[in-house]
Design a protein around this motif. Structure first.
Motif, PDB file in Angstrom:
ATOM      1  N   ASP A 383     -23.199   5.448 -23.849  1.00  0.00           N
ATOM      2  CA  ASP A 383     -23.439   4.462 -22.985  1.00  0.00           C
ATOM      3  C   ASP A 383     -24.219   5.187 -22.006  1.00  0.00           C
ATOM      4  O   ASP A 383     -23.949   6.165 -21.187  1.00  0.00           O
ATOM      5  CB  ASP A 383     -21.958   4.069 -22.170  1.00  0.00           C
ATOM      6  CG  ASP A 383     -22.029   2.875 -21.256  1.00  0.00           C
ATOM      7  OD1 ASP A 383     -23.156   3.140 -20.716  1.00  0.00           O
ATOM      8  OD2 ASP A 383     -21.166   2.637 -20.572  1.00  0.00           O
ATOM      9  N   GLU A 386     -23.222   5.693 -18.532  1.00  0.00           N
ATOM     10  CA  GLU A 386     -22.325   6.777 -18.228  1.00  0.00           C
ATOM     11  C   GLU A 386     -22.470   7.716 -19.532  1.00  0.00           C
ATOM     12  O   GLU A 386     -21.521   7.850 -20.327  1.00  0.00           O
ATOM     13  CB  GLU A 386     -20.818   5.992 -18.085  1.00  0.00           C
ATOM     14  CG  GLU A 386     -20.597   5.863 -16.716  1.00  0.00           C
ATOM     15  CD  GLU A 386     -19.144   5.343 -16.564  1.00  0.00           C
ATOM     16  OE1 GLU A 386     -18.277   6.204 -16.666  1.00  0.00           O
ATOM     17  OE2 GLU A 386     -19.253   4.284 -15.863  1.00  0.00           O
ATOM     18  N   LEU A 389     -20.091   9.293 -22.200  1.00  0.00           N
ATOM     19  CA  LEU A 389     -19.342   8.475 -22.917  1.00  0.00           C
ATOM     20  C   LEU A 389     -19.940   8.012 -24.508  1.00  0.00           C
ATOM     21  O   LEU A 389     -21.003   7.437 -24.420  1.00  0.00           O
ATOM     22  CB  LEU A 389     -18.869   7.312 -22.451  1.00  0.00           C
ATOM     23  CG  LEU A 389     -18.361   7.340 -21.157  1.00  0.00           C
ATOM     24  CD1 LEU A 389     -17.903   6.035 -20.635  1.00  0.00           C
ATOM     25  CD2 LEU A 389     -16.962   8.068 -21.338  1.00  0.00           C
ATOM     26  N   PHE A 407     -21.522  -2.724 -27.069  1.00  0.00           N
ATOM     27  CA  PHE A 407     -20.308  -2.001 -26.996  1.00  0.00           C
ATOM     28  C   PHE A 407     -19.269  -2.485 -27.298  1.00  0.00           C
ATOM     29  O   PHE A 407     -18.632  -3.350 -26.539  1.00  0.00           O
ATOM     30  CB  PHE A 407     -20.317  -1.051 -25.690  1.00  0.00           C
ATOM     31  CG  PHE A 407     -21.514  -0.222 -25.517  1.00  0.00           C
ATOM     32  CD1 PHE A 407     -21.568   0.913 -26.354  1.00  0.00           C
ATOM     33  CD2 PHE A 407     -22.466  -0.502 -24.558  1.00  0.00           C
ATOM     34  CE1 PHE A 407     -22.640   1.798 -26.069  1.00  0.00           C
ATOM     35  CE2 PHE A 407     -23.648   0.364 -24.523  1.00  0.00           C
ATOM     36  CZ  PHE A 407     -23.649   1.509 -25.109  1.00  0.00           C
ATOM     37  N   TRP A 410     -16.686  -4.845 -25.004  1.00  0.00           N
ATOM     38  CA  TRP A 410     -17.010  -4.817 -23.719  1.00  0.00           C
ATOM     39  C   TRP A 410     -18.035  -6.071 -23.599  1.00  0.00           C
ATOM     40  O   TRP A 410     -18.352  -6.830 -24.507  1.00  0.00           O
ATOM     41  CB  TRP A 410     -17.952  -3.483 -23.476  1.00  0.00           C
ATOM     42  CG  TRP A 410     -17.071  -2.468 -23.211  1.00  0.00           C
ATOM     43  CD1 TRP A 410     -16.688  -1.513 -24.254  1.00  0.00           C
ATOM     44  CD2 TRP A 410     -16.591  -1.882 -21.969  1.00  0.00           C
ATOM     45  NE1 TRP A 410     -15.989  -0.571 -23.721  1.00  0.00           N
ATOM     46  CE2 TRP A 410     -15.584  -0.762 -22.431  1.00  0.00           C
ATOM     47  CE3 TRP A 410     -16.506  -2.170 -20.593  1.00  0.00           C
ATOM     48  CZ2 TRP A 410     -14.964  -0.013 -21.219  1.00  0.00           C
ATOM     49  CZ3 TRP A 410     -15.665  -1.349 -19.675  1.00  0.00           C
ATOM     50  CH2 TRP A 410     -14.963  -0.364 -19.930  1.00  0.00           C
ATOM     51  N   SER A 456     -14.986  -4.624 -14.217  1.00  0.00           N
ATOM     52  CA  SER A 456     -15.952  -4.063 -13.379  1.00  0.00           C
ATOM     53  C   SER A 456     -17.305  -4.189 -14.108  1.00  0.00           C
ATOM     54  O   SER A 456     -17.296  -4.210 -15.188  1.00  0.00           O
ATOM     55  CB  SER A 456     -15.325  -2.910 -12.809  1.00  0.00           C
ATOM     56  OG  SER A 456     -15.490  -2.081 -14.130  1.00  0.00           O
TER      57      SER A 456
HETATM   58  N1  MLZ Z   1     -16.285   2.803 -15.071  1.00  0.00           N
HETATM   59  C1  MLZ Z   1     -16.972   1.819 -16.126  1.00  0.00           C
HETATM   60  C2  MLZ Z   1     -16.695   2.394 -17.603  1.00  0.00           C
HETATM   61  C3  MLZ Z   1     -17.799   1.634 -18.529  1.00  0.00           C
HETATM   62  C4  MLZ Z   1     -17.681   2.268 -19.836  1.00  0.00           C
HETATM   63  C5  MLZ Z   1     -18.331   1.239 -20.711  1.00  0.00           C
HETATM   64  N2  MLZ Z   1     -18.851   1.619 -21.827  1.00  0.00           N
HETATM   65  C6  MLZ Z   1     -19.375   0.711 -22.889  1.00  0.00           C
HETATM   66  C7  MLZ Z   1     -16.328   0.749 -16.120  1.00  0.00           C
HETATM   67  O1  MLZ Z   1     -15.236   0.388 -16.384  1.00  0.00           O
HETATM   68  O2  MLZ Z   1     -16.896  -0.529 -15.457  1.00  0.00           O
END
Ligand code: MLZ
Length: 462
Positions: A383, A386, A389, A407, A410, A456
């Motif tokens: 990702d 970030e 990850l 992902f 997501w 989020s």
């Molecule tokens: N802190 C972030 C993590 C997102 C990671 C997504 N990876 C596909 C969030 O929760 O928005």
């Protein structure tokens, strides 16, 4: 939200079986261990593998056949089970106790059939002889090649220049703290430590990432670099207690040479570019500055702050810059500057209005490279927002050399466009081999046509 896939009970084998989807083959990932050897790995190979179906106290082995391949993982069937798949086992060819035929003999290990099949075959010796005639097996140097390809020229204490995540238009000095599978954890030299010595800001990238450079690069190409704040002392961190060693160009991947001559990118030219802070968006953009060695600074039209601090450096050979009209001709929604709408926007009018020209098509590296990825293929992908990850992901679209990655679990707004040769994408099973933590999907995939509730949202740099 960080998880460990194994701890969370995630298993690639059963995940793929359930979804009925395929994994991208190792040969698609040019930078991945054993990519070049993968032509010799196929369904039907016979191997010697640890026999887990025995009551014997010592390690014994048995012959098995590869019945399915997903990335580095092979589904094996022990010899003797024939059409019975109930004892098949997934094993990672990069880590498992699996060897070429003949290995047991050479290393004085015992070949013992699983208990369940022992009874119904009388003469094992001739059974095996018959089965093994003309069989293919793993290359003898398979594990040696694997170990070779995991070697990495970076160590703790090596200094690099890396993009400054707090201001993407400049680089900053960083020091390698950890290396896992060729991915570097970098600490900014003046990133600061918290009250209990914890690192306040780090950055992860693969050693072949376009975001990391040898010391001296910024000055050489004319890129801005943050002056190290000498008042911040990192001395108490282990990575800084080493004698720091400047990285040199030899430790980095060579980029394709571009001829800048008199017909190169010029300031003000328009193009389409992947938004470095929203990698799912391809936007109307401008060349803001031409650096040396084929590097350019790009700004996203209509959202620039105005002081140049949000420009982003791309190499002319990058997948992330595209000629005007690319999105339209490939049916990708182009992200327009605020105030424009899709019903009325045309590039011709936009160029005329702004008194600008489109960057010539031939300057872009949009050659189709015949990569082998197809939509639906699963992989392990960073990702990039970030970059610590590495996540379970799916190829959603393939356009030229671009891949749109999703992902799993997501929202689609986390999707990212990456290059098919990005060093930040890996075959299924890569995390297991390198010991890198894999992020499992956050929940069951939504039923078709239905989106999960919003969690989020990103918008923070990297
Ligand atoms: N802190 C972030 C993590 C997102 C990671 C997504 N990876 C596909 C969030 O929760 O928005």
């Amino acid at each position: 939200f960080v998880q460990d896939a194994t701890l969370a009970g995630f298993d690639w084998g059963s995940y793929l079986e359930k979804s009925g989807l395929l994994a991208a083959p190792v040969s698609c990932f040019r930078h991945a261990p054993l990519c070049a050897q993968w032509d010799d790995i196929y369904v039907g190979l016979k191997v010697e593998v640890l026999n887990t179906h025995t009551a014997l106290p010592s390690k014994v082995y048995w012959i098995a056949t590869v019945v399915q391949l997903t990335g580095y993982k092979a589904l094996l069937r022990y010899e003797g089970f024939d059409d019975d798949d109930s004892h098949d086992l997934w094993c990672n060819l990069g880590t498992a106790d699996v060897h070429p035929i003949g290995w047991c003999a050479v290393n004085s290990k015992l070949l013992v059939p699983p208990q369940e099949v022992h009874q119904h075959i009388k003469d094992w010796k001739s059974y095996l002889m018959e089965r093994l005639v003309g069989a293919h097996t793993l290359p003898v140097d398979f594990h040696v090649k694997m170990a070779d390809s995991l070697r990495c020229p970076f160590r703790q204490g090596v200094r690099v220049e890396v993009v400054d995540r707090s201001q993407v238009s400049r680089t900053r000095l960083g020091v390698v703290d950890t290396v896992i599978g060729g991915r570097l954890r970098l600490l900014y030299e003046d990133g600061g430590l918290g009250p209990s010595g914890e690192v306040l800001s780090d950055f992860w990238c693969h050693m072949q990432s376009p975001l990391v450079h040898p010391v001296g690069w910024s000055e050489r190409v004319g890129h801005s670099i943050k002056k190290t704040d000498v008042n911040v002392n990192m001395g108490s961190h282990p990575a800084f207690r080493k004698v720091l060693q400047n990285s040199v160009p030899d430790q980095f991947k060579k980029l394709r040479t571009v001829y800048m001559g008199n017909k190169f990118f010029e300031e003000g030219m328009k193009l389409e570019a992947v938004d470095p802070l929203n990698l799912g968006n391809i936007c109307v953009a401008s060349i803001r500055k031409v650096l040396l060695d084929g590097y350019i600074m790009v700004g996203i039209d209509g959202v620039e702050i105005g002081d140049g601090s949000d420009w982003f450096c791309y190499h002319a050979s990058s997948h992330a810059i595209l000629p005007v009209g690319y999105c339209e001709s490939n049916n990708i929604p182009l992200t327009l500057p605020p105030g424009y709408d899709h019903a009325t926007f045309t590039w011709a009018q936009y160029l005329e209005e702004s008194g600008t020209v489109a960057a010539p098509q031939r300057l872009f590296n949009t050659d189709d490279v015949g990569h082998g990825f197809t939509p639906g293929m699963k992989l392990e992908a960073v990702d990039l927002m970030e970059p610590r990850l590495v996540c379970v992901a799916t190829v959603r679209r393939c356009v030229g050399r671009l891949l749109l990655l999703h992902f799993d679990g997501w929202e689609p707004e986390f999707d990212q466009w990456v290059d098919c040769q990005s060093p930040e994408i890996y075959p299924v099973g890569w995390c297991e081999i390198t010991g890198y933590q894999l992020q499992p999907p956050i929940g069951p995939e939504p039923p078709q046509g239905q989106e999960r509730l919003n969690t989020s949202k990103k918008a923070k740099p990297f």
